[in-house]
Design a protein around this motif. Sequence first.
Motif, short mmCIF file in Angstrom:
data_model
loop_
_atom_site.label_atom_id
_atom_site.label_comp_id
_atom_site.label_asym_id
_atom_site.label_seq_id
_atom_site.Cartn_x
_atom_site.Cartn_y
_atom_site.Cartn_z
N THR A 270 45.56 37.73 32.04
CA THR A 270 46.77 38.32 32.61
C THR A 270 47.83 37.26 32.87
O THR A 270 49.01 37.45 32.54
CB THR A 270 46.44 39.06 33.92
OG1 THR A 270 45.79 40.29 33.61
CG2 THR A 270 47.71 39.39 34.70
N SER B 298 49.33 44.03 36.43
CA SER B 298 48.28 43.19 35.86
C SER B 298 47.85 43.81 34.54
O SER B 298 48.10 44.99 34.29
CB SER B 298 47.09 43.12 36.82
OG SER B 298 45.99 42.43 36.25
N PHE B 299 47.20 43.03 33.70
CA PHE B 299 46.62 43.55 32.46
C PHE B 299 45.12 43.76 32.60
O PHE B 299 44.43 44.00 31.60
CB PHE B 299 46.90 42.61 31.29
CG PHE B 299 48.32 42.64 30.78
CD1 PHE B 299 49.25 43.56 31.25
CD2 PHE B 299 48.74 41.72 29.83
CE1 PHE B 299 50.54 43.58 30.79
CE2 PHE B 299 50.05 41.73 29.35
CZ PHE B 299 50.95 42.66 29.84
N HIS B 300 44.61 43.70 33.82
CA HIS B 300 43.17 43.92 34.02
C HIS B 300 42.91 44.48 35.41
O HIS B 300 43.73 44.36 36.32
CB HIS B 300 42.40 42.60 33.85
CG HIS B 300 42.55 41.66 35.01
ND1 HIS B 300 43.69 40.90 35.21
CD2 HIS B 300 41.72 41.38 36.06
CE1 HIS B 300 43.56 40.19 36.32
NE2 HIS B 300 42.38 40.44 36.85
N LEU C 55 50.96 38.35 30.57
CA LEU C 55 51.93 39.24 31.20
C LEU C 55 53.34 38.67 31.23
O LEU C 55 54.30 39.37 30.85
CB LEU C 55 51.45 39.63 32.61
CG LEU C 55 52.11 40.86 33.24
CD1 LEU C 55 51.18 41.51 34.26
CD2 LEU C 55 53.44 40.55 33.89
N ALA D 59 49.64 47.98 27.15
CA ALA D 59 49.97 46.96 28.14
C ALA D 59 51.45 46.63 28.18
O ALA D 59 52.01 46.35 29.25
CB ALA D 59 49.17 45.68 27.85
N VAL E 171 40.29 45.59 30.66
CA VAL E 171 41.54 44.90 30.33
C VAL E 171 42.33 45.74 29.33
O VAL E 171 41.79 46.62 28.66
CB VAL E 171 41.28 43.50 29.73
CG1 VAL E 171 40.57 42.61 30.73
CG2 VAL E 171 40.48 43.60 28.44
#
Length: 406
Positions: free
Chosen positions: A327, A275-277, A331, A288, A282
């Motif tokens: 996300t 995930s990006f968070h 992503l 990322a 975040v």
Amino acid sequence: MNKPHAVVIGSGIGGLTAAVALHGRGWRVTVLERAASLEPVGAGIALAPNSQRALDVIGMGDEIRALAAWQGEGGMRVPGGRWLSRTDSAAAAQRFGGPIVLLHRAGLVDRLVARLPEDTVRTGTAAELLDPGTADGAPAVVGTAAGNIEADLVIGADGINSAVRSALFPDHPGPSYAGFTTWRIVVPARERPFAPHETWGRGALWGTQPLKDGRIYAYGAAVAPAGAHAADDEKAELLRRFGGWHDPIPSVIAAADPGQVLRNDVHQLLDPLPSFHRGRTVLVGDCAHAMAPSLGQGGNQAIEDAIVLAHHLTPGGDLAAGAAAYTAERLPRTSAIVRKAERTARLMRLTSAPAVAMRDALVSAVSRLGPTLVLRTFDGIADWQPPQHTYAAPRQANTAPVDGEQ
């Protein structure tokens, strides 16, 4: 009503763009940078039409387009000088809705900082994520030497070796060495003009590109062991590796200040993050989705991240839903571009003569069928549209996957 507070850890391109975009959406923003000043690490950055449209959202796109220096032909060559493929700046602009703009990173940083309130960026301030917070309650906590800061939102923008990423996802393997190193230089203008080019050899490449102010941005890459450095200096290393290549490469290297030659090994995040968070924290940019520079999209994707993030995080809105939407949107796209950049980098890493000859023949054959076939490499990347309407172009649905990937 008090404005929600966002803390950005890191003042690179992604972090500063996020700060500007969030400020424009009504957030109070603090940027924490451990370095003593905002002197960008790096030399040039190529902004493709996708990031220019992202910058339209914060009112910077046309300002950046005005810095375009590439006019006429350019393309790909071999070390002896033969052209493998040619393309045209007008063809690229027509296909993707804008020019490729090369500028010095310092110029982009200055323009972003100018759009922030005076005390937003705090240099000489090392920061550590102590608590990512919870989206439905507890604030995130960032530790500094001057004390802890509670935040409604924390943005990790601290680069490829991100401590914020490690704090959020300690079990992730992190970046891996891509198998090659890079050099970057900026030199004074040449007396004689040249066609912008990228030249591919055996396990090495060189690019020579003009800047709007007349200077030249050049870069090299070569297969090398991780952590290797020249026994004397990196300018001498460039002359050893590229001094026998076609004009203007030797003279461009000769014009470089030895103390200003930047060398960096390339690392990439081939294993996507889950995930990006997490909670109220975040991630944007290299921390990322670090990628090989073979598509020139690292900084462009960081800018996209920042604009999409601000779009989904309206002050007073549902932060959990906004972070999840960020996300979900970013992503899959960035993971596909990381993979595509690695596939392109493999072609550069080829060292056997038969494999290099086959690669060059394929590029040359494709080019003879038309320059648009070469430009198709960037379909699904450079034609990206931000999630909101901008002044640059009519709104278009962004539905095309990158390189056919889902």
